[in-house]
Enzyme design. Structure first.
Site, short mmCIF file in Angstrom:
data_model
loop_
_atom_site.label_atom_id
_atom_site.label_comp_id
_atom_site.label_asym_id
_atom_site.label_seq_id
_atom_site.Cartn_x
_atom_site.Cartn_y
_atom_site.Cartn_z
N ASP A 93 0.86 -1.18 0.00
CA ASP A 93 0.00 0.00 0.00
C ASP A 93 0.90 1.24 0.00
O ASP A 93 1.67 1.46 0.94
CB ASP A 93 -0.85 -0.05 1.28
CG ASP A 93 -1.75 1.15 1.44
OD1 ASP A 93 -1.68 2.09 0.63
OD2 ASP A 93 -2.53 1.14 2.42
N ILE A 94 0.78 2.07 -1.02
CA ILE A 94 1.68 3.22 -1.17
C ILE A 94 1.51 4.23 -0.04
O ILE A 94 2.44 4.97 0.28
CB ILE A 94 1.50 3.88 -2.55
CG1 ILE A 94 2.73 4.76 -2.89
CG2 ILE A 94 0.21 4.67 -2.65
CD1 ILE A 94 2.77 5.22 -4.33
N GLY A 145 -9.75 4.32 -6.03
CA GLY A 145 -8.44 3.67 -6.19
C GLY A 145 -7.38 4.27 -5.27
O GLY A 145 -7.64 4.60 -4.11
N VAL A 146 -6.20 4.43 -5.82
CA VAL A 146 -5.07 4.91 -5.01
C VAL A 146 -5.30 6.36 -4.57
O VAL A 146 -4.88 6.77 -3.49
CB VAL A 146 -3.74 4.69 -5.78
CG1 VAL A 146 -3.57 5.63 -6.94
CG2 VAL A 146 -2.56 4.75 -4.84
N ASP A 147 -5.97 7.12 -5.40
CA ASP A 147 -6.29 8.53 -5.07
C ASP A 147 -7.12 8.59 -3.79
O ASP A 147 -6.80 9.34 -2.85
CB ASP A 147 -7.07 9.11 -6.27
CG ASP A 147 -7.18 10.63 -6.24
OD1 ASP A 147 -6.57 11.27 -5.37
OD2 ASP A 147 -7.87 11.17 -7.13
N SER A 164 -2.41 4.79 -14.10
CA SER A 164 -3.37 4.50 -15.20
C SER A 164 -3.83 3.04 -15.28
O SER A 164 -4.64 2.72 -16.15
CB SER A 164 -2.83 4.90 -16.57
OG SER A 164 -2.91 6.30 -16.77
N THR A 165 -3.32 2.16 -14.42
CA THR A 165 -3.63 0.73 -14.62
C THR A 165 -4.87 0.24 -13.87
O THR A 165 -5.20 -0.94 -13.91
CB THR A 165 -2.44 -0.16 -14.20
OG1 THR A 165 -2.20 0.03 -12.79
CG2 THR A 165 -1.20 0.17 -14.98
N GLY A 166 -5.57 1.16 -13.17
CA GLY A 166 -6.80 0.78 -12.49
C GLY A 166 -8.00 1.23 -13.32
O GLY A 166 -8.25 0.73 -14.42
N TYR A 168 -8.37 3.68 -15.14
CA TYR A 168 -8.03 4.22 -16.46
C TYR A 168 -7.66 3.15 -17.49
O TYR A 168 -7.44 3.46 -18.66
CB TYR A 168 -6.92 5.28 -16.35
CG TYR A 168 -7.41 6.64 -15.85
CD1 TYR A 168 -8.73 6.84 -15.44
CD2 TYR A 168 -6.55 7.74 -15.79
CE1 TYR A 168 -9.17 8.07 -14.99
CE2 TYR A 168 -6.99 8.98 -15.34
CZ TYR A 168 -8.30 9.14 -14.93
OH TYR A 168 -8.73 10.37 -14.50
P1 ADP Z 1 -5.93 5.23 -12.51
O1 ADP Z 1 -7.19 6.05 -12.50
O2 ADP Z 1 -4.69 6.06 -12.86
O3 ADP Z 1 -6.05 3.97 -13.31
P2 ADP Z 1 -6.30 3.73 -9.98
O4 ADP Z 1 -6.14 4.26 -8.60
O5 ADP Z 1 -7.64 3.27 -10.41
O6 ADP Z 1 -5.70 4.87 -10.95
O7 ADP Z 1 -5.29 2.53 -10.18
C1 ADP Z 1 -3.89 2.69 -10.32
C2 ADP Z 1 -3.17 1.52 -9.67
O8 ADP Z 1 -3.09 1.75 -8.26
C3 ADP Z 1 -3.84 0.17 -9.84
O9 ADP Z 1 -2.83 -0.74 -10.25
C4 ADP Z 1 -4.35 -0.17 -8.44
O10 ADP Z 1 -4.31 -1.56 -8.20
C5 ADP Z 1 -3.32 0.52 -7.59
N1 ADP Z 1 -3.71 0.86 -6.21
C6 ADP Z 1 -4.94 1.06 -5.67
N2 ADP Z 1 -4.84 1.37 -4.36
C7 ADP Z 1 -3.51 1.38 -4.05
C8 ADP Z 1 -2.74 1.61 -2.87
N3 ADP Z 1 -3.33 1.92 -1.71
N4 ADP Z 1 -1.38 1.52 -2.96
C9 ADP Z 1 -0.78 1.22 -4.11
N5 ADP Z 1 -1.43 0.99 -5.26
C10 ADP Z 1 -2.78 1.06 -5.24
#
Ligand code: ADP
Length: 189
Positions: free
Chosen positions: A21-22, A43-45, A128-130, A132
């Site tokens: 988890d970032i 997602g990560v945001d 971009s891999t979630g 997007y």
């Molecule tokens: P985007 O809209 O750029 O695709 P997302 O957040 O949907 O962004 O996904 C981007 C990546 O982040 C995906 O590979 C997802 O699995 C990953 N991700 C989601 N939550 C976390 C987290 N807490 N820490 C690290 N990576 C994450």
């Protein structure tokens, strides 16, 4: 999982593949895969905004959004990281030839903003891999190639973490990092 293949050195920089988890990364800046409003999302945001607390949104509201391929910086508030660098990757559409350039730009601009702000240790998610929809392997190749080329040209950034959420892509990143780092003269320990 930790082994000699999960890291590499190019020039002054240690590159490391981390699974997890970032928001827990103890670095100077974590990169957020944001959307162009910079007003938070899923997602990560969403995870970064939840971990940083409401002051993060109060600051990003003032940043005036962010174009795809660009990056902007804010404080990290309740995160261990002192800064968040918000970048916007492209939405993937098959056959769209601008997507690779925009994804490259998202990584490069994040590193330029890091340099401008004295940041030495930085962690990236898989931009971009979630939501997007960018195919994970293609995105991993762009991520690793762009970061390796950048760190080879500078002396300030000492550590880059590629933080991956899932096991299959962890292995992809390990192979990609060793393959690309070898072209810069790195040999695994
Ligand atoms: P985007 O809209 O750029 O695709 P997302 O957040 O949907 O962004 O996904 C981007 C990546 O982040 C995906 O590979 C997802 O699995 C990953 N991700 C989601 N939550 C976390 C987290 N807490 N820490 C690290 N990576 C994450």
């Amino acid at each position: 999982m930790e082994n000699s293949l999960s890291s590499a050195r190019i020039n002054r920089t240690k590159l490391e593949i981390v699974q997890g988890d970032i928001t827990r990364e103890d670095v100077d800046a974590i990169v957020n895969a944001a959307n162009s409003s910079l007003l938070g999302g899923g997602g990560v945001d969403g995870a970064i905004h939840r971990a940083a607390g409401p002051q993060l949104l109060a600051e990003t509201r003032q940043l005036g959004g962010c174009q795809t391929g660009d990056a902007k910086i804010s404080g990290g508030y309740n995160l261990k990281a002192r800064h968040v660098i918000h970048t916007v990757g492209p939405v993937y559409r098959p056959g769209d030839t601008t997507a690779p350039q925009l994804l490259t730009s998202a990584y490069r601009r994040s590193l330029e903003v890091a340099l401008e702000n004295g940041i030495r240790r930085i962690a990236f998610p898989c931009i971009s891999t979630g939501a997007y929809g960018y195919p994970s392997e293609e995105a991993a190749a762009i991520a690793v190639q762009t970061v390796c080329a950048f760190v080879n040209q500078q002396e300030q950034i000492t550590e880059v973490h590629f933080v991956v959420f899932s096991e299959p892509i962890y292995t992809t990143y390990i192979h990609m990092l060793q393959r690309v780092a070898a072209t810069y003269g790195h040999r695994p320990a």
